[in-house]
Design an enzyme around this catalytic site. Structure first.
Site, PDB file in Angstrom:
ATOM      1  N   ASP A  95      47.449  27.600  51.275  1.00  0.00           N
ATOM      2  CA  ASP A  95      47.919  27.571  49.890  1.00  0.00           C
ATOM      3  C   ASP A  95      47.088  28.478  48.980  1.00  0.00           C
ATOM      4  O   ASP A  95      45.954  28.840  49.292  1.00  0.00           O
ATOM      5  CB  ASP A  95      47.831  26.136  49.337  1.00  0.00           C
ATOM      6  CG  ASP A  95      48.888  25.226  49.929  1.00  0.00           C
ATOM      7  OD1 ASP A  95      49.575  25.625  50.895  1.00  0.00           O
ATOM      8  OD2 ASP A  95      49.016  24.086  49.426  1.00  0.00           O
ATOM      9  N   ASP A  96      47.681  28.758  47.833  1.00  0.00           N
ATOM     10  CA  ASP A  96      47.011  29.364  46.663  1.00  0.00           C
ATOM     11  C   ASP A  96      46.793  30.871  46.768  1.00  0.00           C
ATOM     12  O   ASP A  96      46.224  31.467  45.869  1.00  0.00           O
ATOM     13  CB  ASP A  96      45.667  28.684  46.349  1.00  0.00           C
ATOM     14  CG  ASP A  96      45.821  27.211  45.995  1.00  0.00           C
ATOM     15  OD1 ASP A  96      46.979  26.750  45.904  1.00  0.00           O
ATOM     16  OD2 ASP A  96      44.803  26.535  45.827  1.00  0.00           O
ATOM     17  N   HIS A 146      54.754  28.081  46.100  1.00  0.00           N
ATOM     18  CA  HIS A 146      53.737  27.152  45.570  1.00  0.00           C
ATOM     19  C   HIS A 146      53.748  27.206  44.044  1.00  0.00           C
ATOM     20  O   HIS A 146      52.726  26.964  43.406  1.00  0.00           O
ATOM     21  CB  HIS A 146      52.369  27.537  46.138  1.00  0.00           C
ATOM     22  CG  HIS A 146      51.331  26.448  46.071  1.00  0.00           C
ATOM     23  ND1 HIS A 146      51.596  25.115  46.290  1.00  0.00           N
ATOM     24  CD2 HIS A 146      49.989  26.507  45.810  1.00  0.00           C
ATOM     25  CE1 HIS A 146      50.485  24.411  46.167  1.00  0.00           C
ATOM     26  NE2 HIS A 146      49.501  25.228  45.860  1.00  0.00           N
ATOM     27  N   HIS A 231      43.524  26.580  52.717  1.00  0.00           N
ATOM     28  CA  HIS A 231      43.683  27.492  51.579  1.00  0.00           C
ATOM     29  C   HIS A 231      43.162  28.884  51.920  1.00  0.00           C
ATOM     30  O   HIS A 231      42.077  29.016  52.491  1.00  0.00           O
ATOM     31  CB  HIS A 231      42.932  26.964  50.360  1.00  0.00           C
ATOM     32  CG  HIS A 231      43.461  25.654  49.857  1.00  0.00           C
ATOM     33  ND1 HIS A 231      43.148  24.458  50.465  1.00  0.00           N
ATOM     34  CD2 HIS A 231      44.302  25.359  48.838  1.00  0.00           C
ATOM     35  CE1 HIS A 231      43.783  23.472  49.833  1.00  0.00           C
ATOM     36  NE2 HIS A 231      44.487  23.995  48.840  1.00  0.00           N
TER      37      HIS A 231
HETATM   38 ZN   LIG Z   1      47.478  24.717  45.615  1.00  0.00          ZN
END
Ligand SMILES: [Zn+2]
Length: 263
Positions: A95-96, A146, A231
């Site tokens: 993620d991110d 996301h 992440h």
């Molecule tokens: Zn996130």
């Protein structure tokens, strides 16, 4: 003689359903379309934005730090998705990102272990580093939404929540930031044909707990069909990269393979 109502009802229902679907689809298409130019414009932004530049860095915000919120386990991502029916398969998710320093390193580790994964990207990051998403897709990984910039969707007014979702990257999957979600968010995602995907295993890598703890979370959480949260953005991900490399070496010896989610 009039037709039996039983024959008319399906037709009427189909027409009504079609009308509702058409109405539901229209605003979202417009939203996506209106978001596209912003992404393309921003894509011309310089690529050498400092990693630590807080104003442009989503992880320096409070949002990602809530990734361990209790809501994360209230919705099993694999319930009706048949992720568990393929034997010893793990679904690694990151993620991110995309993020210029760490995303390529994660990609390198995945390549080394012949692993496919899913990247839940932020629209604002994609706008700055579109070539990294191109690299992800070219390597056979999948890309999930996301949202635009990691706002907690449950705290937003409806219109703003919808905007956060529809201005994110185009995908069949949505992972709401911090896992905070509700029925309205799921319905909004479904209306734009995005399935909400949370996770089964949280490595808590964003807390930088040390390589050993992240690796342990991966090894301890591994089971057929598990969706694993890590992440590649949001801060220094050196621990994530090292732990991933070490864990995949061991998990591969245990017979695991790694697939991208059907996003
Ligand atoms: Zn996130």
């Amino acid at each position: 003689m009039t037709k039996p109502p039983g024959k008319l009802l399906p037709l009427v229902a189909a027409l009504l359903c079609g009308a509702v679907l058409a109405q539901a689809a229209k605003p979202s298409d417009q939203s996506v379309a209106s978001a596209a130019p912003a992404v393309q414009t921003a894509a011309h932004a310089p690529l050498n934005v400092p990693v630590t530049a807080r104003p442009t860095h989503p992880s320096s915000r409070p949002g990602p730090k809530k990734h361990q919120s209790r809501q994360q386990r209230t919705t099993a991502p694999a319930d009706d998705w048949n992720l568990t029916g393929h034997g010893k398969v793990l679904y690694l998710t990151f993620d991110d990102g995309p993020q210029p320093e760490w995303t390529p390193k994660v990609l390198q580790v995945l390549r080394k272990h012949k692993a496919k994964a899913t990247f839940f990207v932020l629209g604002i990051q994609v706008a700055q580093f579109p070539e990294l998403v191109t690299l992800e897709r070219a390597a056979g990984h999948h890309v999930g939404n996301h949202t635009w910039d990691h706002k907690t969707l449950t705290l937003l007014p409806d219109a703003k929540m919808r905007q956060e979702i529809t201005s994110g990257v185009k995908s069949k999957c949505l992972r709401p930031p911090t896992g905070a979600t509700n029925a309205k968010i799921q319905a909004t995602a479904a209306a734009v044909h995005q399935r909400q995907v949370l996770w089964d295993v949280d490595t808590k890598d964003w807390t930088k707990p040390g390589v050993a703890k992240i690796e342990h979370a991966l090894l301890a959480g591994a089971r057929p069909g598990a969706v694993i949260l890590m992440h590649d953005g949001g801060g220094n991900r050196s621990e994530t990269v090292t732990a991933l490399d070490q864990a995949l070496t061991k998990l591969t010896k245990q017979g695991y393979t790694y697939r991208a989610l059907p996003c």
